[in-house]
Design a protein around this motif. Structure first.
Motif, PDB file in Angstrom:
ATOM      1  N   UNK A   1      12.119  -4.976   3.831  1.00  0.00           N
ATOM      2  CA  UNK A   1      13.113  -4.311   2.985  1.00  0.00           C
ATOM      3  C   UNK A   1      12.828  -4.763   1.560  1.00  0.00           C
ATOM      4  N   UNK A   2      12.326  -3.832   0.748  1.00  0.00           N
ATOM      5  CA  UNK A   2      11.812  -4.243  -0.553  1.00  0.00           C
ATOM      6  C   UNK A   2      11.889  -3.140  -1.592  1.00  0.00           C
ATOM      7  N   UNK A   3      11.967  -3.562  -2.828  1.00  0.00           N
ATOM      8  CA  UNK A   3      11.895  -2.610  -3.939  1.00  0.00           C
ATOM      9  C   UNK A   3      10.460  -2.174  -4.185  1.00  0.00           C
ATOM     10  N   UNK A   4       9.504  -2.860  -3.579  1.00  0.00           N
ATOM     11  CA  UNK A   4       8.088  -2.499  -3.691  1.00  0.00           C
ATOM     12  C   UNK A   4       7.836  -1.309  -2.774  1.00  0.00           C
ATOM     13  N   UNK A   5       7.821  -0.130  -3.333  1.00  0.00           N
ATOM     14  CA  UNK A   5       7.834   1.091  -2.521  1.00  0.00           C
ATOM     15  C   UNK A   5       6.522   1.866  -2.514  1.00  0.00           C
ATOM     16  N   UNK A   6       5.454   1.282  -3.016  1.00  0.00           N
ATOM     17  CA  UNK A   6       4.177   1.985  -3.029  1.00  0.00           C
ATOM     18  C   UNK A   6       3.504   1.916  -1.659  1.00  0.00           C
ATOM     19  N   UNK A   7       2.573   2.826  -1.415  1.00  0.00           N
ATOM     20  CA  UNK A   7       1.860   2.859  -0.137  1.00  0.00           C
ATOM     21  C   UNK A   7       1.146   1.540   0.121  1.00  0.00           C
ATOM     22  N   UNK A   8       0.597   0.919  -0.904  1.00  0.00           N
ATOM     23  CA  UNK A   8      -0.079  -0.375  -0.745  1.00  0.00           C
ATOM     24  C   UNK A   8       0.894  -1.449  -0.279  1.00  0.00           C
TER      25      UNK A   8
ATOM     26  N   UNK B   1       0.498  -3.573   3.151  1.00  0.00           N
ATOM     27  CA  UNK B   1       0.499  -5.035   3.154  1.00  0.00           C
ATOM     28  C   UNK B   1       1.545  -5.574   4.140  1.00  0.00           C
ATOM     29  N   UNK B   2       2.716  -4.953   4.180  1.00  0.00           N
ATOM     30  CA  UNK B   2       3.756  -5.380   5.123  1.00  0.00           C
ATOM     31  C   UNK B   2       3.262  -5.232   6.559  1.00  0.00           C
ATOM     32  N   UNK B   3       2.643  -4.113   6.862  1.00  0.00           N
ATOM     33  CA  UNK B   3       2.140  -3.880   8.213  1.00  0.00           C
ATOM     34  C   UNK B   3       1.000  -4.846   8.550  1.00  0.00           C
ATOM     35  N   UNK B   4       0.149  -5.138   7.580  1.00  0.00           N
ATOM     36  CA  UNK B   4      -0.957  -6.059   7.797  1.00  0.00           C
ATOM     37  C   UNK B   4      -0.469  -7.489   8.061  1.00  0.00           C
ATOM     38  N   UNK B   5       0.700  -7.814   7.588  1.00  0.00           N
ATOM     39  CA  UNK B   5       1.275  -9.156   7.799  1.00  0.00           C
ATOM     40  C   UNK B   5       2.028  -9.263   9.117  1.00  0.00           C
TER      41      UNK B   5
END
Length: 96
Positions: free
Chosen positions: A58-65, A69-73
Motif C-alpha cells: 500500500x503505497x503512494x508509489x504508483x508507477x509500474x516499476x 518491485x513489490x512483486x519481486x520482493x
C-alpha cells in the motif's frame, strides 16, 4: 487487526506470531528503520507459513516499476494510495 510502526517491528511480530495468527499483511512501503520491501523479503524468508500469507503493498508509489518491485520482493499485490476501498476489497477477495 494488529499494527506495526515500521518494518523492523512488522518482521519481529511475524517471528513471534503463532501459526495462523495472521491472514493478510497490508504493507506500507515508506516506513522508518526498514521499508516495506525489506520487511517483505525478510518475512518471506521466515520458516513456517510466512511464504503463503498474502502481502499487499500500500503505497503512494504508483508507477509500474513500483508494482514490479513489490512483486519481486515477495508481495502478492500492489494498491496505490490514496486507497480506494472498493479496489482494496477486490484485491483482498482475489487473494483469499
Amino acid at each position: 487487526v494488529d499494527t506495526a510502526e515500521d518494518g523492523e517491528i512488522a518482521v519481529r511480530k511475524m517471528k513471534q506470531a503463532a501459526d495462523g495468527q495472521y491472514d493478510l499483511i497490508l504493507m506500507d512501503i515508506q516506513m522508518p528503520n526498514m521499508d516495506g520491501y525489506q520487511a517483505a523479503k525478510l518475512i518471506r524468508n521466515l520458516s513456517g507459513n510466512y511464504r503463503t500469507i498474502p502481502i499487499i503493498a500500500m503505497t503512494a508509489n504508483a508507477f509500474a516499476e513500483d508494482e514490479r518491485q513489490a512483486l519481486a520482493c515477495g508481495m502478492n499485490a500492489h494498491v496505490a494510495k490514496p486507497i480506494d476501498v472498493h479496489t482494496l476489497e477486490r484485491v483482498v477477495a482475489e487473494l483469499s
